[in-house]
Design an enzyme around this catalytic site. Structure first.
Site, PDB file in Angstrom:
ATOM      1  CG  ASP A   1       4.392  47.976 -20.525  1.00 39.51           C
ATOM      2  OD1 ASP A   1       4.033  46.776 -20.488  1.00 39.51           O
ATOM      3  OD2 ASP A   1       4.030  48.816 -19.688  1.00 39.51           O
TER       4      ASP A   1
ATOM      5  NE  ARG B   1      -4.380  59.372  -7.686  1.00 44.10           N
ATOM      6  CZ  ARG B   1      -3.656  60.289  -7.058  1.00 44.10           C
ATOM      7  NH1 ARG B   1      -2.613  59.939  -6.323  1.00 44.10           N
ATOM      8  NH2 ARG B   1      -3.970  61.564  -7.141  1.00 44.10           N
TER       9      ARG B   1
END
Length: 430
Positions: free
Chosen positions: A246, A96
């Site tokens: 990333d 999350r």
């Protein structure tokens, strides 16, 4: 350009603290016990299809537009003749962050485990991240064992769902998302309508690279195997005109279904598909690469000639030129060098926000630790001490290759295709 927030990190070796400039933080893995108990083993409701797909469903293409696990849909939105059996059941929440939620799920028909990522598209910056991941993963015509596989994607709004396809110009919802991303503002009249993208991907049962490496004893053979897998994945992405932007251990997952660990490069929310750009006009654009799939496979495209301008990523893995906001795909090579260096020597720091021990290389400046890319930007003539530790299993060939991957000048770094060949030679020689 992303807004950077100051945070504090701690060197896990001596407890010293320094400021940390962190990019857009996503994929934070934490449990929400109460919510998860309610969600565990829940068979989720079906989704009706939007108006564009009613005809296809009636004509018997249910397999293409079956429902996805969306637990919060209102039953009164479902038309009885359009309801089909749910395809997936959620098992538990596994991740999350501000970007979205990831669940482990099971396919009801086959029993196969999958990962289901729900991305809420309620703001332009979230829409852009969601579309970036969608465009990157759907632009790949071929699979690669070291890149996470997207099975399908669904766009959902107000209980109506539509299977997404690459560049779906017939979908009003899809075009709304693209318009939101282009304008950088909410589309008037739709702010009250919740919109989500649901990605169904292969499930990786071995955690991320941090967890896998740091929970086991050092193993040079595993390191070399992972080095080959990582360079193979990045070479595949660059051949397909995708700059990840990333790369970090958090975004490298491990699958152990085959009995031995297989790395999977994941999380393409900051990626850039460079096909369709020209070398004369290669400034970053929100919808670069959103065209036909064939353009991405153009073998004449040299991804290293495209310049990008958004300073994004995670600071401990960012190349010097990324800090300046003017860089190419060679920034991925630098990030890969940091990861491999940290993996071989098990160099870590403690993130003060998550309290997690993370693989990452840095430079000491007094009582502070500084990301290598930032330190090289401040002092381009600085010599990196590779290896850092006196007792290291790193070979001379590996040292030389890491120095090249971490060169301050991107032109001095090998490109991804050269690196793939070199890495095979270096690891096999050892």
């Amino acid at each position: 350009m992303l807004t950077f927030n100051k945070k504090e990190v701690m060197d896990s070796n001596d407890g010293r603290k320094r400021r940390k400039v962190s990019g857009f933080v996503r994929g934070c893995r934490r449990s929400v016990a109460g919510k998860m108990k309610r969600e565990m083993s829940k068979v989720l409701r079906s989704i009706a299809l939007d108006d564009n797909n009613h005809k296809e469903l009636v004509q018997g293409e249910e397999d293409d537009y079956d429902c996805f696990p969306i637990s919060f849909l209102r039953s009164d939105l479902l038309e009885p003749h359009l309801v089909v059996a749910p395809r997936y059941s959620l098992l538990r929440e596994v991740g999350r962050g501000s970007y979205g939620v990831v669940y482990e799920a099971v396919a009801r028909k086959t029993g196969a485990r999958v990962a289901v990522k729900r991305l809420q598209c309620d703001a332009p910056e979230k829409v852009e991240l969601a579309l970036a991941e969608f465009w990157a993963l759907t632009s790949l015509e071929n699979r690669h064992q070291n890149v996470v596989q997207l099975e399908e994607c669904v766009l959902q709004r107000n209980g109506l769902a539509q299977k997404m396809s690459h560049g779906n110009k017939k979908s009003k919802q899809y075009l709304r998302l693209v318009e939101t991303s282009l304008k950088g503002e909410r589309i008037l009249g739709y702010s009250e309508e919740p919109c989500y993208l649901w990605f169904v991907m292969e499930f990786c049962d071995g955690g991320d690279l941090n967890q896998y490496i740091l929970s086991r004893r050092p193993d040079p053979q595993t390191n070399r195997n992972f080095m080959r897998q990582l360079t193979s994945a990045v070479a595949f992405l660059h051949r397909n005109s995708i700059v990840h932007r990333d790369l970090k251990p958090d975004n490298i997952l491990i699958s152990q279904k085959s009995g031995f660990p297989i790395l999977k490069v994941a999380d393409f929310g900051l990626s850039k598909v460079c096909a369709g750009l020209t070398s004369k006009n290669s400034e970053e654009h929100p919808v670069a690469g959103a065209g036909g799939r064939g353009s991405v496979q153009n073998s004449t495209v040299n991804i290293n000639k495209f310049w990008l301008s958004s300073a994004c990523g995670s600071d401990f893995y960012m190349a010097p030129e990324v800090w300046e906001g003017h860089y190419t795909a060679k920034a991925d090579i630098f990030a890969l060098g940091i990861i491999i260096w940290a993996m071989i020597e098990r160099i870590t720091f403690i993130d003060a926000e998550s309290k997690r021990e993370l693989l990452g290389t840095y430079v000491r400046q007094g009582s502070e630790i500084v990301p290598v890319g930032e330190a090289l930007l401040e002092n381009p003539k600085m010599v990196l001490h590779i290896p850092q530790k006196a007792r290291s299993s790193m070979s001379e060939e590996e040292k030389k290759l890491l120095h090249e991957m971490l060169a301050v000048n991107p032109q001095d770094r090998p490109d991804a295709l050269q690196l793939e060949v070199r890495m095979d030679q270096v690891t096999c020689a050892v």
